[in-house]
Design an enzyme around this catalytic site. Structure first.
Site, PDB file in Angstrom:
ATOM      1  CG  ASP A  43       7.151   3.902  -0.860  1.00  9.80           C
ATOM      2  OD1 ASP A  43       6.662   2.832  -1.598  1.00  9.80           O
ATOM      3  OD2 ASP A  43       8.509   4.111  -1.021  1.00  9.80           O
ATOM      4  CD  GLU A 210      10.364  -3.604  -2.082  1.00  7.93           C
ATOM      5  OE1 GLU A 210      11.414  -3.009  -2.001  1.00  7.93           O
ATOM      6  OE2 GLU A 210       9.663  -2.816  -3.561  1.00  7.93           O
TER       7      GLU A 210
END
Length: 322
Positions: A43, A210
């Site tokens: 991420d 997401e």
């Protein structure tokens, strides 16, 4: 080459030219820029620092930090924080932060992040500031926005976008998908009673979308999001899709006009070769160019998550990975 083959090729080229945008075939996806040093990351959020060089922050540690002088050789640089702020433990037992987002505004670096536990939307987004953007210099300012089990959204995966003098934060993971809320530009926190806008979802549970990130290019806002499943090494199915809108709050549609609220989205990047489960993306500016940062799972290294960097080109009003 036969006449029939030539005519087929010409027809295909003509059709491609007439289409507003065409997703790349999997075999045509370029590999990420070769990098050295500390490649492991999850991420990622990347920024070119005003002082020179680059910083990347990520899930793992107390917001793991990587630094680079040239964007190619990266070194492990510890964590954003020496210790987790005490309020993080309200959301998980280990004070484990997820999916940070770094930005620079009004002479200050802003670091947003989420704290939660796997499989729950009892989650919160927090914010910290720094004068330099370097690890160990961050001051935490607590919660920005939160979600509870009674909410239909999940307050994780934050990312900021400034539009016409107003500050917005996208967020969301599963739980009906991607949302957006307006922030107070002075405090960096959600405006009291602010409307929670709905930007993207899928028609099927568990609404596996997401990691939103919104970028302005020309007259459009572009919403990048990760679809399907992360965090399973070489079995991950993460991929990046994109839609656009003339308004920061949507509605976002793909190149065929299908709303992202109805499962639309153009495929920008998916797993190919040894680069599995591409996602957890963000976009950063470097010398006037847009770059896509993401993680992939390395099939040659037991599915270890690593940093992917590719320049973004804009073709016919849509981004393409270069």
């Amino acid at each position: 080459m036969t006449v029939r083959t030539t005519l087929t090729a010409v027809a295909t080229a003509t059709l491609m030219a007439l289409m507003p945008h065409a997703a790349q075939a999997a075999e045509s996806y370029p590999d990420p820029r070769p990098i050295t040093g500390q490649e492991i990351i999850h991420d990622p959020t990347v920024i070119r620092l005003k002082s020179g060089g680059y910083a990347a922050y990520s899930t793992g540690g107390v917001i793991g930090a990587r630094l680079s002088s040239d964007g190619r050789h990266w070194q492990d640089s510890g964590n954003a924080f020496a210790e987790p702020p005490s309020w993080w433990y309200e959301y998980n037992d280990t004070g484990d932060p997820w999916a940070p987002d770094i930005s620079y505004r009004d002479g200050t670096y802003w670091l947003y992040y989420a704290v939660s536990s796997w499989g729950t939307n009892h989650s919160a987004i927090g914010v910290a500031t720094s004068e330099t953007g370097l690890p160990g210099t961050w001051t935490d300012h607590g919660k920005v926005f939160s979600s509870e089990r009674t909410d239909s959204w999940n307050a994780i995966d934050p990312a900021l976008i400034k539009s016409q003098g107003r500050l917005w934060m996208t967020f969301g993971s599963y739980w009906t998908g991607i949302r957006m809320v307006e922030l107070n530009p002075d405090t960096g926190k959600a405006l009291p009673g602010a409307e929670v806008h709905h930007l993207a979802t899928r028609p099927d549970a568990p609404y596996a979308v997401e990691g939103p990130y919104v970028v302005r290019h020309g007259r459009y806002y572009y919403l990048f999001a990760s679809y399907d499943a992360c965090c399973s090494g070489v079995n991950s199915t993460y991929k990046i899709k994109v839609g656009r809108s003339t308004s920061v709050t949507g509605p976002y549609v793909d190149s065929k006009g299908k709303p992202l609220l109805e499962g639309g989205g153009d495929l920008l990047l998916e797993g190919h070769g040894d680069y599995i489960g591409t996602g957890g993306q963000s976009v950063f500016k470097d010398r006037g160019e847009d770059w896509l940062a993401y993680h992939y799972y390395d099939a040659q290294d037991n599915g270890t998550p690593k940093l992917g960097l590719n320049k973004l080109n804009w073709e016919q009003g849509w981004p393409e990975v270069a």
